[in-house]
Design a protein around this motif. Structure first.
Motif, PDB file in Angstrom:
ATOM      1  N   TRP A 177       5.418  -6.156   6.058  1.00 12.78           N
ATOM      2  CA  TRP A 177       4.203  -5.603   5.465  1.00 12.78           C
ATOM      3  C   TRP A 177       3.048  -6.473   5.965  1.00 12.78           C
ATOM      4  CZ3 TRP A 177       2.214  -1.487   3.500  1.00 12.78           C
ATOM      5  CH2 TRP A 177       1.212  -1.487   2.538  1.00 12.78           C
ATOM      6  N   GLU A 178       2.226  -5.911   6.876  1.00 10.72           N
ATOM      7  CA  GLU A 178       1.191  -6.727   7.504  1.00 10.72           C
ATOM      8  C   GLU A 178       0.139  -5.847   8.169  1.00 10.72           C
ATOM      9  OE1 GLU A 178       2.896  -8.997  10.711  1.00 10.72           O
ATOM     10  OE2 GLU A 178       3.622  -7.219  11.762  1.00 10.72           O
ATOM     11  N   GLN A 309      -9.873  -7.169   7.959  1.00 10.91           N
ATOM     12  CA  GLN A 309     -10.027  -7.839   6.668  1.00 10.91           C
ATOM     13  C   GLN A 309     -10.020  -6.828   5.525  1.00 10.91           C
ATOM     14  OE1 GLN A 309     -10.162 -11.324   6.080  1.00 10.91           O
ATOM     15  NE2 GLN A 309      -9.745 -10.497   4.039  1.00 10.91           N
ATOM     16  N   TYR A 312      -6.469  -5.743   5.083  1.00 15.42           N
ATOM     17  CA  TYR A 312      -5.678  -6.807   4.466  1.00 15.42           C
ATOM     18  C   TYR A 312      -5.933  -6.854   2.955  1.00 15.42           C
ATOM     19  CZ  TYR A 312      -3.634 -11.411   3.638  1.00 15.42           C
ATOM     20  OH  TYR A 312      -2.860 -12.444   3.161  1.00 15.42           O
ATOM     21  N   ASN A 313      -7.188  -6.707   2.557  1.00 16.69           N
ATOM     22  CA  ASN A 313      -7.523  -6.722   1.128  1.00 16.69           C
ATOM     23  C   ASN A 313      -6.811  -5.584   0.395  1.00 16.69           C
ATOM     24  OD1 ASN A 313      -9.200  -8.900   1.641  1.00 16.69           O
ATOM     25  ND2 ASN A 313     -11.078  -7.679   1.675  1.00 16.69           N
ATOM     26  N   ASP A 316      -3.083  -6.381   0.210  1.00 16.28           N
ATOM     27  CA  ASP A 316      -2.844  -7.463  -0.748  1.00 16.28           C
ATOM     28  C   ASP A 316      -2.903  -6.934  -2.178  1.00 16.28           C
ATOM     29  OD1 ASP A 316      -2.425 -10.136  -1.567  1.00 16.28           O
ATOM     30  OD2 ASP A 316      -4.580 -10.468  -1.782  1.00 16.28           O
ATOM     31  N   GLU A 317      -3.852  -6.048  -2.438  1.00 13.95           N
ATOM     32  CA  GLU A 317      -3.983  -5.466  -3.779  1.00 13.95           C
ATOM     33  C   GLU A 317      -2.782  -4.578  -4.113  1.00 13.95           C
ATOM     34  OE1 GLU A 317      -7.049  -2.646  -6.356  1.00 13.95           O
ATOM     35  OE2 GLU A 317      -7.649  -3.422  -4.392  1.00 13.95           O
ATOM     36  N   GLY A 319       0.286  -4.873  -2.854  1.00 17.18           N
ATOM     37  CA  GLY A 319       1.535  -5.614  -2.886  1.00 17.18           C
ATOM     38  C   GLY A 319       2.578  -4.957  -2.009  1.00 17.18           C
ATOM     39  N   PHE A 362       6.964 -10.068   1.217  1.00 20.63           N
ATOM     40  CA  PHE A 362       5.642 -10.684   1.196  1.00 20.63           C
ATOM     41  C   PHE A 362       4.718  -9.993   2.198  1.00 20.63           C
ATOM     42  CE2 PHE A 362       8.420 -12.999   4.095  1.00 20.63           C
ATOM     43  CZ  PHE A 362       7.717 -12.946   5.292  1.00 20.63           C
ATOM     44  N   LEU A 363       3.418 -10.177   1.970  1.00 20.39           N
ATOM     45  CA  LEU A 363       2.404  -9.750   2.928  1.00 20.39           C
ATOM     46  C   LEU A 363       2.223 -10.871   3.941  1.00 20.39           C
ATOM     47  CD1 LEU A 363       0.051  -7.943   3.945  1.00 20.39           C
ATOM     48  CD2 LEU A 363      -1.405  -9.049   2.217  1.00 20.39           C
ATOM     49  N   PRO A 365       0.713 -13.472   6.142  1.00 15.93           N
ATOM     50  CA  PRO A 365      -0.637 -14.061   6.144  1.00 15.93           C
ATOM     51  C   PRO A 365      -1.377 -13.758   7.435  1.00 15.93           C
ATOM     52  CG  PRO A 365       1.015 -15.670   5.452  1.00 15.93           C
ATOM     53  CD  PRO A 365       1.759 -14.489   5.971  1.00 15.93           C
ATOM     54  N   GLN A 366      -2.686 -13.636   7.330  1.00 13.92           N
ATOM     55  CA  GLN A 366      -3.480 -13.345   8.523  1.00 13.92           C
ATOM     56  C   GLN A 366      -3.510 -14.518   9.494  1.00 13.92           C
ATOM     57  OE1 GLN A 366      -7.112 -11.808   6.414  1.00 13.92           O
ATOM     58  NE2 GLN A 366      -6.954 -10.210   7.950  1.00 13.92           N
TER      59      GLN A 366
END
Length: 474
Positions: A177-178, A309, A312-313, A316-317, A319, A362-363, A365-366
């Motif tokens: 998940w990315e 970005q 990604y936000n 992240d929200e 999940g 997990f997401l 990381p950037q």
């Protein structure tokens, strides 16, 4: 049989031979199973019409391409869908062993059955939300065939199909998940067709000029070139026509397909010309002739930090998709068909340590220290003309190599559907953010303008290169 009858018979044979040669050219020129997605395109069209979209077909002259649009005014948000398959990857879904449904049949070994459906789901979801909230915008779904080697989007870009689009969003099945890394190799697929002179290989070999010899000498030349090309470039080949199966005949014709890749579009174009010169040298050495026929070509992908970005936000929200014990159990069975190296390579690609989890938890990381596994995609050409961003969603067990039967086996499982819906939500949320936040839209466009200021987009497809559509027309 008199002389006139013999002449007439020979003339008919000559006519038939020419037709067979032309048919052979079309068959060999056909990349993979590109442009034959008739049923998939029809299903997508039917659903778009059902959802109230206006549909146009035959974009860029490609019968299996289409665009669905809804909305009358405002910014244009495009969702890019694909639905093409790969040859030889037929596989029964839901079992962790190789079991083709049809011997030699096609299969969705890159998950494009999910890709197109998820992109359409995002388009429909966003369109319904905008209508309910009375927010002016136009939502488009682009049905894009032939991503696997056919470069349909590159042809569509060349023909101006995206000229009035503001933002393009897509996704691709993956192990994690990315936000998809904006990395891909510019790529040209070209056939080198050699023609020589047939002869009896024992009685009169000196009278023959072997096209197959030319193919082999070209391979030697390309192999010597590898030391003197960029280290991140790639050159692969496959002989499509050996000139026959009889060793006692000097082969009068042969064809080899080269896939020529580089990190930058200009480097790739220069490399293509070097390979062509090697082919000409091989023809000169064998006293044969050679013709280069470009089958398809795509550009490298440009990233867009403002959109990345925003995506990604949203991810992240949301999940990570929620997987249950049954999902994990089947994923472990799939991992049992893989090697430890397959699984390790996936973690290395995202710069994260290996875990025992069979599915993403997990997401990514950037700022991960990535060693991405880089291929080629025609999304790259879209990214040169429109701010573009992509989701990676975990539709398969970690470590699953794409373009394999294992991907097809997982393509209809609950894991795949959960990840597809999650991807659609992230895509739709990013599209909404671009519509409602003028600063995001402006920043995304400014980022693209800055990247292309010194290196404007030049289509890697010459004007005379057209999609090989003969096979798809039956």
């Amino acid at each position: 049989m008199n002389a006139n009858d013999r002449q007439e018979l020979w003339a008919k044979i000559d006519d038939a031979k020419q037709r067979l040669i032309e048919l052979s050219d079309r068959v060999w020129g056909m990349p993979e199973v590109c442009y034959t997605e008739v049923r998939s395109a029809a299903e997508h069209k039917a659903e778009l019409l059902h959802q109230g979209f206006r549909v146009k077909e035959g974009i860029a002259g490609i019968p299996t391409s289409l665009v669905g649009e809804i909305g009358e005014s405002g910014p244009v948000i495009a969702f890019l869908g694909e639905y093409d398959a790969l040859p030889g990857l037929s596989q029964e879904a839901g079992i962790a062993e190789h079991k083709p449904v049809e011997t030699g049949g096609h299969g969705h070994g890159c998950g494009h059955n999910l890709l197109g459906s998820g992109a359409m789901l995002a388009a429909v979801g966003l369109a319904n939300f905008l209508k309910e909230k009375a927010i002016p915008a136009r939502v488009r779904y682009y049905g894009c065939p032939a991503e696997e080697g056919g470069a349909a989007k590159a042809f569509m870009v060349r023909e101006g199909a995206f000229d009035d689009v503001d933002i393009a969003i897509s996704w691709h099945p993956n192990s994690f998940w990315e936000v998809a890394p904006p990395l891909s190799l510019a790529n040209t697929r070209a056939d080198f067709v050699f023609k020589g002179r047939a002869s009896h290989a024992a009685a009169t070999p000196h009278l023959g000029r072997s096209a197959l010899d030319a193919v082999e000498l070209m391979s030697v030349g390309v192999n010597y070139m590898r030391e003197h090309m960029p280290s991140d470039a790639r050159v692969h080949s496959a002989i499509l026509d050996t000139g026959g199966i009889a060793p006692n005949v000097v082969q009068a014709h042969a064809r080899v397909r080269y896939s020529i890749r580089a990190m930058e579009l200009q480097d790739m174009l220069e490399l293509v010309q070097r390979v062509y010169k090697i082919a000409q040298g091989a023809a000169l050495m064998t006293e044969t002739s050679v013709e280069m026929k470009v089958v398809s070509a795509v550009s490298n992908t440009l990233g867009n930090r403002p959109l990345e970005q925003a995506l990604y936000n949203a991810m992240d929200e949301l999940g990570v998709p929620s997987f249950d014990d049954d999902d994990r159990a089947f994923a472990r069975k799939i991992q049992g068909t893989l090697s430890d190296a397959d699984i390790t390579a996936e973690y290395q690609a995202i710069g994260m340590p290996v875990t025992d989890e069979p599915l993403a938890t997990f997401l990514t990381p950037q700022n991960a220290n990535r060693k991405p596994l880089i291929g080629s995609t025609d999304v790259g050409d879209v990214s040169w003309v429109i701010p573009t961003v992509q989701v990676h969603a975990p539709t398969v067990a970690i470590g699953t190599p794409f373009h394999t039967w294992q991907v097809v086996a997982q393509g209809k499982m609950p894991v795949a559907h959960k990840a597809m819906v999650h991807a659609a939500k992230a895509m739709a949320a990013t599209g909404l953010a671009a519509i409602t936040d003028p600063i995001l839209m402006e920043s995304a466009k400014a980022a693209l303008a800055e990247q292309t200021a010194r290196k404007p987009y030049v289509s890697p497809l010459h004007a005379d290169v057209m999609p090989p559509l003969d096979m798809s027309r039956g």
